[in-house]
Design a protein around this motif. Structure first.
Motif, PDB file in Angstrom:
ATOM      1  N   ASN A  54       7.933   4.739  -0.054  1.00  0.00           N
ATOM      2  CA  ASN A  54       6.833   4.118   0.696  1.00  0.00           C
ATOM      3  C   ASN A  54       7.268   2.780   1.284  1.00  0.00           C
ATOM      4  N   LYS A  55       6.848   2.515   2.520  1.00  0.00           N
ATOM      5  CA  LYS A  55       7.093   1.208   3.133  1.00  0.00           C
ATOM      6  C   LYS A  55       6.168   0.181   2.482  1.00  0.00           C
ATOM      7  N   GLN A 113       9.273  -4.286   8.816  1.00  0.00           N
ATOM      8  CA  GLN A 113       8.328  -3.179   8.690  1.00  0.00           C
ATOM      9  C   GLN A 113       8.949  -1.967   7.997  1.00  0.00           C
ATOM     10  N   ASN A 114      10.264  -1.891   8.014  1.00  0.00           N
ATOM     11  CA  ASN A 114      10.968  -0.741   7.432  1.00  0.00           C
ATOM     12  C   ASN A 114      11.416  -0.947   5.993  1.00  0.00           C
ATOM     13  N   SER A 157      11.367  -0.629   2.233  1.00  0.00           N
ATOM     14  CA  SER A 157      10.721   0.312   1.317  1.00  0.00           C
ATOM     15  C   SER A 157      10.662  -0.279  -0.088  1.00  0.00           C
TER      16      SER A 157
END
Length: 394
Positions: free
Chosen positions: A145-146, A164-165, A167
């Motif tokens: 999940n991010k 944003q990437n 995890s």
């Protein structure tokens, strides 16, 4: 006549069966005796090394050590307590009474003259356990999940697409890509951990840092990432991590006495703020040695324990003496070419170590407070360089 012959056959068979059974029992007893003898021999060798380390600690070779415990096969083999006069020792240092001043004797190494000892970054390993329990119990979430959707209210800090990437796994393995400097002295004002602990909002401080690489590509030790993990646990569970820990980890393990530092913004210091008694820290080791089970109950999944303590990253500290790997907030100071873990450990500033050698069913706990001087010998090396070789060569 036939009846007599049958009786003789039956009697003969019974005698042969009894003889065979006695032979098997004798062999089994021999095997058990051999195992018992090997166990005693192993413990005798271990005791000799333990006594040697204990003597060297008393001589000051390891600096300021507060506790040394050894547990093998669920048996307490050694438990040494050492009294240090910290009030006198720290007089030449700044002793302002603040929880992040490491020379304040109200806060370090013990919490307000209790037996609760600071764990420092061992806290990160326990935060990882609590995240594992969280994901075990919430199937909608996993390590892929991010993190951005799980850190609500901080959208303005995620304008960089690389951020944003990030995890959950990137945070667990210290590969967030966030620019971070935690390799200098902890009192260095340019050290990001120093700045984090001096800030009013820890999550904001971490997220305000720029990105310097793509997430998941480079190991950079970053306590700020563990702060984000604590916030993510709160988002998923709806509970602050200290309450979650009490319910899902501490209470099942019978840990009733602990302290966890609170940050200025009302969160919990998940990167270094937990205090436990050495006996309770050993319980964490026993939980992992038993693959996440405690008294027959699965507290955290076996798969989480295995993955957390596997060398997912290799040779993360090239300048260290050993080729050290890293898992989910756990260090792996010794592993084989095919990635089998021989030793894994939770490490903390000042000399906090929970070290586990699964092959030998062995747990070592060290508490110390070597923050102002480097000792002649390192407790971190004691298991790998002293104890394990002695067991191998018995």
């Amino acid at each position: 006549m036939r009846t007599i012959i049958n009786k003789i056959k039956t009697l003969t068979f019974s005698i042969l069966f009894i003889v065979a059974l006695l032979g098997c029992n004798s062999k089994n007893k021999d095997k058990e005796s051999i195992k018992d003898a090997q166990r005693v021999a192993s413990q005798n060798v271990l005791s000799s090394v333990i006594d040697s380390i204990h003597s060297e600690i008393n001589d000051g070779d390891y600096g300021l050590i507060d506790r040394f415990m050894v547990i093998q096969n669920d048996e307490l083999l050694a438990d040494f307590k050492y009294k240090q006069d910290y009030e006198t020792i720290v007089q030449k240092y700044d002793t302002t009474n603040h929880q992040y001043n490491f020379n304040s004797t109200d806060w370090h190494p013990y919490y307000k003259q209790t037996e609760l000892h600071t764990l420092q970054s061992v806290t990160k390993s326990i935060t990882s356990i609590l995240l594992g329990i969280t994901l075990d119990l919430n199937e909608d979430y996993n390590v892929d999940n991010k993190v951005m959707p799980l850190l609500t209210g901080y959208d303005t800090y995620f304008l960089d697409k690389r951020k944003q990437n990030i995890s959950i796994k990137d945070l667990l393995t210290m590969r967030s890509g966030i620019q971070w400097n935690e390799e200098t002295d902890h009192n260095d004002t340019t050290n990001d951990c120093f700045r984090l602990e001096s800030s009013d909002n820890w999550v904001e401080y971490v997220l305000s840092k720029p990105m310097d690489t793509i997430p998941g590509t480079r190991f950079v030790y970053n306590g700020g990432g563990t702060v984000l993990l604590g916030k993510i646990i709160r988002t998923i569970t709806g509970k602050r991590i200290d309450d979650w820990a009490e319910e899902k980890l501490f209470e099942p393990l019978g840990i009733t006495d602990y302290y966890w530092k609170e940050t200025p913004d009302g969160e919990i210091d998940t990167e270094g703020g937990l205090y436990l008694k050495a006996e309770d820290l050993a319980k964490i080791g026993s939980l992992f040695l038993n693959k996440g089970k405690w008294n027959g109950k699965q507290i955290v999944s076996e798969s989480w324990v295995t993955t957390s303590t596997s060398p997912l990253l290799k040779n993360v500290k090239p300048h260290w003496k050993s080729v050290t790997g890293y898992g989910y907030q756990w260090w792996i100071p010794e592993y084989t070419d095919n990635d089998k873990t021989n030793i894994y450990s939770a490490n903390g500033y000042g000399g906090q170590y929970l070290m586990i050698a699964p092959k030998h069913n062995l747990i070592i706990v060290f508490n110390g407070w070597n923050i102002n001087n480097d000792p002649e010998q390192s407790t971190y090396r004691a298991l790998q360089d002293r104890i394990i070789p002695a067991l191998k060569n018995k």
